[in-house]
Write a protein that holds these residues in place. Structure first.
Motif, PDB file in Angstrom:
ATOM      1  N   LYS A  16      -8.585  90.789  71.070  1.00 63.52           N
ATOM      2  CA  LYS A  16      -7.249  90.177  70.966  1.00 63.52           C
ATOM      3  C   LYS A  16      -6.333  90.627  72.107  1.00 63.52           C
ATOM      4  N   SER A  17      -6.314  91.942  72.357  1.00 63.68           N
ATOM      5  CA  SER A  17      -5.405  92.456  73.385  1.00 63.68           C
ATOM      6  C   SER A  17      -5.858  92.037  74.779  1.00 63.68           C
ATOM      7  N   THR A  18      -7.178  91.986  74.980  1.00 64.75           N
ATOM      8  CA  THR A  18      -7.709  91.534  76.267  1.00 64.75           C
ATOM      9  C   THR A  18      -7.321  90.078  76.515  1.00 64.75           C
ATOM     10  N   SER A  29      -0.682  94.743  76.894  1.00 67.14           N
ATOM     11  CA  SER A  29      -1.178  95.315  75.653  1.00 67.14           C
ATOM     12  C   SER A  29      -2.298  96.316  75.957  1.00 67.14           C
ATOM     13  N   ILE A  30      -2.596  97.159  74.992  1.00 73.33           N
ATOM     14  CA  ILE A  30      -3.602  98.196  75.197  1.00 73.33           C
ATOM     15  C   ILE A  30      -4.983  97.663  74.828  1.00 73.33           C
ATOM     16  N   GLU A  31      -5.898  97.676  75.799  1.00 74.49           N
ATOM     17  CA  GLU A  31      -7.276  97.300  75.513  1.00 74.49           C
ATOM     18  C   GLU A  31      -8.068  98.580  75.318  1.00 74.49           C
ATOM     19  N   VAL A  37      -6.470 100.492  67.960  1.00 79.22           N
ATOM     20  CA  VAL A  37      -5.528 101.104  68.897  1.00 79.22           C
ATOM     21  C   VAL A  37      -4.170 100.400  68.906  1.00 79.22           C
ATOM     22  N   THR A  38      -4.198  99.077  68.765  1.00 77.20           N
ATOM     23  CA  THR A  38      -2.951  98.319  68.852  1.00 77.20           C
ATOM     24  C   THR A  38      -2.215  98.403  67.524  1.00 77.20           C
ATOM     25  N   ARG A  39      -1.158  99.163  67.469  1.00 76.69           N
ATOM     26  CA  ARG A  39      -0.485  99.400  66.193  1.00 76.69           C
ATOM     27  C   ARG A  39       0.773  98.566  66.043  1.00 76.69           C
ATOM     28  N   ILE A  62       2.048  86.537  70.498  1.00 79.87           N
ATOM     29  CA  ILE A  62       2.114  87.814  69.776  1.00 79.87           C
ATOM     30  C   ILE A  62       0.717  88.412  69.630  1.00 79.87           C
ATOM     31  N   ASP A  63       0.558  89.646  70.091  1.00 76.59           N
ATOM     32  CA  ASP A  63      -0.682  90.389  69.871  1.00 76.59           C
ATOM     33  C   ASP A  63      -0.486  91.225  68.617  1.00 76.59           C
ATOM     34  N   THR A  64      -1.457  91.203  67.726  1.00 77.58           N
ATOM     35  CA  THR A  64      -1.350  92.009  66.506  1.00 77.58           C
ATOM     36  C   THR A  64      -2.473  93.033  66.477  1.00 77.58           C
TER      37      THR A  64
HETATM   38 MG    MG Z   1      -5.695  95.223  70.276  1.00 80.00          MG
END
Ligand code: MG
Ligand code: GDP
Length: 170
Positions: A16-18, A29-31, A37-39, A62-64
């Motif tokens: 998702k973040s990628t 976002s953090i991959e 990891v993604t809080r 929106i990244d969740t």
């Molecule tokens: Mg993520």
């Protein structure tokens, strides 16, 4: 009037973040190779123009965090709340799965949850890094969201198709 938004949802580690970063065009976002990891919800204003129709859409992407996170720091309840909030607020949902894993029990559970919102859902299968994976996606139809669009966020495959599909979704 509320602003249009698309939330990327899916179980941990599907990319998702990628994908978020690929769509946004920078590394916001953090991959991470580890799940959970993604809080926080991460939001970015997007403008996309459809390659055929020329239609332009403005929306927040929106990244969740992954749904169904098990978190050592006991933040899972908060993360779940954030995800539910993101889904509830979003105009449409990008449901991300992993083409290499096929349909997992967690994917089915997320599908059940997403159906309750009766919002437009675009089903996307990530990690289709090769033409072979792209052409032969396992049967994701059983999730109940129609055809699956295969992409590779990491290797930049089918991103123009995804952008057009997002414009059409809204
Ligand atoms: Mg993520
Ligand atoms: P999230 O938990 O859903 O946000 O997933 P991340 O974006 O953090 O990615 C999880 C892992 O999958 C990382 O190691 C990424 O590099 C990897 N990944 C993401 N997209 C792709 C892809 O298209 N192909 C492959 N092979 N790996 C990917």
């Amino acid at each position: 009037m509320s602003y249009a938004s698309v939330a990327i949802v899916g179980r941990p580690n599907v990319g998702k973040s990628t994908l978020f970063n690929r769509l946004v065009g920078s590394r916001i976002s953090i991959e991470a190779p580890t799940a959970g990891v993604t809080r926080d919800r991460i939001l970015y204003p997007m403008v996309l123009e459809h390659s055929d129709s020329g239609k332009v859409k403005h929306f927040d992407l929106i990244d969740t965090g992954g749904i169904g996170i098990v978190d050592k720091q006991h933040l899972e309840v908060d993360v779940e709340k954030q995800i539910e909030f993101a889904i509830a607020q979003a105009s449409a949902l990008l449901f991300l799965v992993d083409v290499r894993d096929g349909v997992t029990p967690a994917d089915k559970e997320i599908a059940r949850r997403l159906r309750r919102y009766e919002k437009p859902v675009l089903l996307v299968a990530n990690k289709a890094d090769t033409a072979e994976l792209e052409d032969m996606p396992p049967s994701f139809h059983e999730l109940g969201f129609g055809d699956v669009l295969t992409v590779s966020a990491k290797h930049k495959r089918n991103m123009p198709e995804l952008e057009d599909a997002l414009v059409d979704l809204l």
